[in-house]
Design a protein around this motif. Sequence first.
Motif, mmCIF file in Angstrom:
data_model
loop_
_atom_site.group_PDB
_atom_site.id
_atom_site.type_symbol
_atom_site.label_atom_id
_atom_site.label_comp_id
_atom_site.label_asym_id
_atom_site.label_seq_id
_atom_site.Cartn_x
_atom_site.Cartn_y
_atom_site.Cartn_z
ATOM 1 N N THR A 54 0.835 -1.198 0.000
ATOM 2 C CA THR A 54 0.000 0.000 0.000
ATOM 3 C C THR A 54 0.871 1.249 0.000
ATOM 4 O O THR A 54 0.399 2.326 -0.321
ATOM 5 C CB THR A 54 -0.946 0.042 1.219
ATOM 6 O OG1 THR A 54 -0.178 -0.018 2.421
ATOM 7 C CG2 THR A 54 -1.948 -1.096 1.166
ATOM 8 N N GLN A 85 3.882 -1.207 -5.602
ATOM 9 C CA GLN A 85 2.683 -0.656 -4.981
ATOM 10 C C GLN A 85 1.442 -1.072 -5.762
ATOM 11 O O GLN A 85 1.429 -1.066 -6.997
ATOM 12 C CB GLN A 85 2.760 0.868 -4.925
ATOM 13 C CG GLN A 85 1.605 1.486 -4.167
ATOM 14 C CD GLN A 85 1.698 2.995 -4.097
ATOM 15 O OE1 GLN A 85 2.174 3.646 -5.019
ATOM 16 N NE2 GLN A 85 1.221 3.561 -2.994
ATOM 17 N N ASN A 104 -3.698 -1.781 6.482
ATOM 18 C CA ASN A 104 -3.590 -1.899 5.027
ATOM 19 C C ASN A 104 -4.899 -1.509 4.364
ATOM 20 O O ASN A 104 -4.892 -0.875 3.310
ATOM 21 C CB ASN A 104 -3.222 -3.316 4.606
ATOM 22 C CG ASN A 104 -1.933 -3.825 5.194
ATOM 23 O OD1 ASN A 104 -1.812 -5.007 5.474
ATOM 24 N ND2 ASN A 104 -0.950 -2.956 5.408
ATOM 25 N N ASN A 107 -5.038 2.203 4.387
ATOM 26 C CA ASN A 107 -4.092 2.755 3.418
ATOM 27 C C ASN A 107 -4.505 2.484 1.973
ATOM 28 O O ASN A 107 -4.074 3.198 1.065
ATOM 29 C CB ASN A 107 -2.700 2.186 3.650
ATOM 30 C CG ASN A 107 -2.109 2.659 4.958
ATOM 31 O OD1 ASN A 107 -2.546 3.650 5.529
ATOM 32 N ND2 ASN A 107 -1.131 1.929 5.439
ATOM 33 N N LEU A 108 -5.342 1.488 1.780
ATOM 34 C CA LEU A 108 -5.796 1.138 0.434
ATOM 35 C C LEU A 108 -6.505 2.306 -0.246
ATOM 36 O O LEU A 108 -6.461 2.448 -1.463
ATOM 37 C CB LEU A 108 -6.721 -0.079 0.516
ATOM 38 C CG LEU A 108 -7.180 -0.711 -0.778
ATOM 39 C CD1 LEU A 108 -5.995 -1.349 -1.495
ATOM 40 C CD2 LEU A 108 -8.252 -1.744 -0.489
ATOM 41 N N ASN A 111 -4.759 4.021 -2.949
ATOM 42 C CA ASN A 111 -4.386 3.253 -4.137
ATOM 43 C C ASN A 111 -5.548 2.968 -5.076
ATOM 44 O O ASN A 111 -5.327 2.597 -6.218
ATOM 45 C CB ASN A 111 -3.758 1.916 -3.726
ATOM 46 C CG ASN A 111 -2.560 2.103 -2.828
ATOM 47 O OD1 ASN A 111 -2.701 2.472 -1.674
ATOM 48 N ND2 ASN A 111 -1.383 1.861 -3.355
#
Length: 179
Positions: A54, A85, A104, A107-108, A111
């Motif tokens: 991430t 990443q 995670n 944090n995704l 992305n």
Amino acid sequence: MIKILFVCHGNICRSPMAEFVMKHKVAELTREGVASGRDCGLTAADFEIASAATSTEEIGNPVYPPARRLLNSKGIDCSGHAARQMNQRDYDYYDYIILMDRNNLRNLRWNINRESYAFETGDAPASDSQKRKKVSLMMDWTSRPGDVADPWYTGNFDATWRDVNEGCDGLLEHILSRK
């Protein structure tokens, strides 16, 4: 094709361990099925298994040496891995996106697009709630949900090994039950 992406913070410990453990389990399943005459109907060629981060902190780095040593001691080769990443293309492409911990998932959001993140975190409209979510936590595939032990902080790669093995077994059992 069954496409699985394992995701952790840096893509040098937990997610590559999961990637290579799952690849090993799939290859074993294929070998054992052929040897025993109990073919499960799937081969290693039916799977695409990868891992990603991430964050951008470890981009291009190999598997962290203690994780690599542990995998090698179990007969699992992880050479050639380079941290990368996760991005929106990955989200769209993979059937299963397996995160190592709740951080995670948080944090995704950096992305993938806002709608995808809302869906995966339960913030999507109620009408979408019945759709199969492709993102899950690794330990959700076990009898003990939670986070995969992070050896970066604990130094306990054996605990991570146990979590990753148990999670991969649970995910693989789920996939096989659907075939």
